[in-house]
Design a protein around this motif. Structure first.
Motif, PDB file in Angstrom:
ATOM      1  N   ASP A   1      14.535   5.625 -41.440  1.00 18.22           N
ATOM      2  CA  ASP A   1      14.296   6.229 -40.128  1.00 18.22           C
ATOM      3  C   ASP A   1      15.282   7.338 -39.811  1.00 18.22           C
ATOM      4  OD1 ASP A   1      13.159   3.195 -38.386  1.00 18.22           O
ATOM      5  OD2 ASP A   1      12.179   4.562 -39.812  1.00 18.22           O
TER       6      ASP A   1
ATOM      7  N   HIS B   1      14.121  10.379 -37.726  1.00 15.20           N
ATOM      8  CA  HIS B   1      14.003  10.064 -36.305  1.00 15.20           C
ATOM      9  C   HIS B   1      15.383   9.984 -35.666  1.00 15.20           C
ATOM     10  CE1 HIS B   1      12.895   8.153 -32.579  1.00 15.20           C
ATOM     11  NE2 HIS B   1      13.593   7.076 -32.878  1.00 15.20           N
TER      12      HIS B   1
ATOM     13  N   LEU C   1      19.685   1.995 -37.300  1.00  9.79           N
ATOM     14  CA  LEU C   1      18.367   2.224 -37.884  1.00  9.79           C
ATOM     15  C   LEU C   1      18.417   2.007 -39.388  1.00  9.79           C
ATOM     16  CD1 LEU C   1      17.505   5.670 -36.205  1.00  9.79           C
ATOM     17  CD2 LEU C   1      16.713   3.422 -35.473  1.00  9.79           C
TER      18      LEU C   1
END
Lengths: 283, 388
Positions: B366, B369, B362
């Protein structure tokens, strides 16, 4: 007079304990004279007066006789014996006498801290660094500056709690190369103090143990030290932190820090044990 | 620069923060090219690590390119590609000299706090709370690396980031866990936990000559990966671990038991329920369910190896069993510097490809998340690598 000729009971008293346990000076066990003569006289006069009242007052007054009697006894005791138990507990006194020419802090007074640390360097390297007192502020965070004037005299300036400053002159009283250094404050001095550092090399390449003993007599004795403690300046911790910085400086060439490093927006949330002190690393 | 900062339980945010600067002469600054989320970061995420402050930059598995060096650095230069051990070590104290790098005396500026908790302070860590030094972590675009002359390890040409990133933490951690057992030919090693550390432990146990490895977990994708690494697997939700281990080892018990789970163990048994209750009541702080099983399952005179992480106090440990069986316990934060050269060589020689367990890549933005996914193990998440 050389240090070795000083009477045995005088300051600085060496401790044989190498494990760095900090032992406060015990409450004065012998009840020595710590009240000045004028004060003893005043104590006697007031004590007798209050005692007279306590004995002769009729019982109309609400239970004041007992406390009055107790207080007058206290005053009489300290005037007759010259020893005030309160002064002893606070490790202070008004009599200001010392028991030896080399003691700078009167017997039974003052705060004493003993700490030790082991450093992976030779006693020679450590002694040489410490012997130049101008190096001390590099790891003793409360020292602002030390100026060496000659082989035995220096001027020291330190930070005190609540933004104050204190300063004193010091003289070297013991200099045994690679083994021991001792110094004590001489007039003019804001706070009488003295220190000793001993270097003991260990076998099998285990480095050198550095033992430090510091004694100082803060104004108002123990009360002053307690106030200092409230402001997070406990003397034992200070010395421990100083020694840790000394070790870092000697072993790695620098003092570990995270002051000045990057971080995100600091909010108020902290996990347990987080406190404002955490953001002020290396106070 | 952008950096992943902790702001409370389950709250990681990517903040805009000042770039790091050289503070001490033995520092370097690196531009991070890859960084990963570690299982122990989850303890921070879940709010179990004390002395965290909102705004602290997290992350301790990172590597990159040197962009600046301090005055005392002579063995590294701008442009060098380096991996950085997650433990910070000075190289000169008694412990560093004896290769106990994670016990370094000098790298924790907050040693006084740690002294009070643990008796003596261990080394500083990147991005892992103020007790461990309060250093800014590496889930960021740039990081300041103290004592870089000792820590930074140059990456040989031809090895991409993903093959060497895990030399910063989890590969040496798994390897040390196995190394600590003193594996001999014919040995059976049981490993609880098939997360990234457990998986590297499995591979390391084989590298060190184990005959059999039995891996324990409950998530199918993790058990599958363990099997791919050569281990026999055991699903603790389907069978009793201690009985099963005894049966599979012909009644003797595994020679070595490795707890690659640590303080946030999960389970259904009565002792685990007690652990959870105590945590809620703030009595015990760690949940050592796996450790208890490891002690009970281990053969007599065997080894229980604990790569961690434990933080506080444990309750109700079957120490009588441990004593009666004469077990050896070995544990601790990884001495990364000690293992790095050998493990880099394993990678170079192709004996292991550490990138096998990456499941998600990622961008740094991010990260929140990524944390959520890693914690909840959704989308078959096993290891998340972030790219700044």
């Amino acid at each position: 007079m050389s240090y070795s000729e000083a009477p045995a009971s005088t300051y600085p008293v060496q401790s044989e304990n190498p494990y760095g346990e900090s032992r406060p000076v015990p409450v004065d066990p012998q009840g020595h004279v710590n009240v000045a003569p004028n004060e003893r006289l005043a104590s006697a006069l007031i004590g007798v007066t209050l005692g007279w009242f306590a004995l002769t007052k009729s019982d109309n007054n609400t239970g004041i006789r007992a406390p009055l009697a107790a207080f007058s006894s206290f005053l009489l005791y300290r005037s007759v014996t010259g020893n005030c138990p309160l002064y002893s507990a606070l490790r202070t006194g008004t009599n200001g006498d010392t028991h030896s020419p080399s003691a700078v802090i009167p017997h039974g007074q003052g705060i004493r801290v003993e700490k030790a640390i082991t450093i992976q360097k030779s006693a020679t390297e450590l002694y040489n660094f410490w012997r130049n007192f101008e190096n001390l502020p590099r790891f003793m965070k409360h020292l602002e500056a030390v100026t060496v004037m000659d082989d035995t005299h220096s001027t020291w300036r330190a930070k005190a709690p609540m933004g104050q400053h204190v300063s004193w002159n010091a003289e070297l009283i013991v200099d045994e190369p690679n083994q021991r250094i001792a110094w004590r404050s001489v007039e003019p001095m804001d706070i009488p103090n003295a220190g000793t550092v001993r270097f003991k090399e260990l076998p099998a390449g285990r480095g050198t143990t550095v033992e430090v003993t510091l004694e100082y007599n803060p104004p108002a004795g123990m009360l002053g030290a307690m106030v200092a403690k409230l402001f997070g300046e406990e003397p034992g911790m200070q010395v421990e932190d100083d020694l840790r910085r000394f070790k870092q400086l000697m072993e790695t060439g620098e003092i570990s820090t995270n002051e000045g490093q990057s971080h995100g927006v600091q909010g108020h949330y902290k996990s347990p044990l987080g406190s404002d002190k955490d953001t002020k690393e290396n106070p | 620069m952008k950096a992943v900062c902790w702001h409370g339980k389950n709250d990681m945010r990517v903040d805009n923060v000042p770039d790091p600067t050289i503070i001490n002469d033995r520092d370097i600054i690196i531009r991070v090219t890859s960084t990963a989320i570690c299982g122990s970061d989850l303890h921070i995420y879940n709010g179990y690590i004390p002395s965290m402050m909102a705004g602290d930059i997290v992350g301790h598995e990172f590597m990159g390119e040197i962009v600046e060096t301090g005055k005392a650095i002579t063995n590294l230069a701008k442009g060098d590609r380096v991996v950085i051990p997650f433990t910070i070590a000075c190289g000169n104290c008694f412990f560093c000299k004896n290769d106990y790098f994670s016990c370094c005396d000098n790298s924790n500026p907050n040693a006084g706090i740690a002294d009070k908790l643990y008796g003596f302070s261990p080394s500083g860590l990147f991005g892992y709370s103020h007790i461990y030094g309060g250093y800014a972590g590496g889930q960021a675009e740039y990081v300041r690396v103290p004592f870089a002359d000792v820590g930074a390890f140059k990456v040989p040409d031809g090895l991409p980031d993903e093959k060497v990133l895990f030399l910063t933490d989890i590969f040496p951690t798994g390897y040390m866990a196995a190394d600590n057992c003193g594996i001999k030919p014919g040995d059976t090693v049981a490993i609880w936990g098939c997360g990234p550390v457990g998986l590297f432990t499995i591979k390391s146990a084989f590298l060190l000559g184990a005959e059999r490895v039995i891996a324990i977990d409950r998530f199918p994708e993790r058990l599958q990966m363990a099997q791919n690494a050569g281990a026999e697997v055991l699903n603790y939700e389907k069978t009793s671990v201690i009985d099963e281990l005894k049966a599979r080892t012909g009644g003797m018990g595994p020679d070595h038991c490795i707890d690659a789970v640590g303080m946030e163990a999960h389970g259904h048994s009565p002792d685990h329920i007690m652990d959870k209750a105590m945590q809620l009541a703030r009595l015990g702080t760690d949940r050592p369910h796996v450790l208890r099983e490891a002690i009970m399952a281990c053969r007599k005179a065997g080894t229980v190896s604990m790569p961690g992480v434990y933080g506080g106090f444990l309750d109700k440990i079957p120490f009588g069993a441990a004593f009666a069986k004469g077990l050896t316990f070995k544990m601790g934060q990884t001495h990364v510097h000690h293992y790095l050269p050998k493990l880099m060589e394993h990678v170079q020689e192709g004996r292991i490809d550490p990138s096998f367990l990456i499941t998600h890549r990622l961008p740094l933005e991010d990260a929140p998340h990524g944390y959520k996914m890693f914690k909840e193990k959704t989308d078959n998440c096993i290891k998340v690598v972030l790219k700044p």
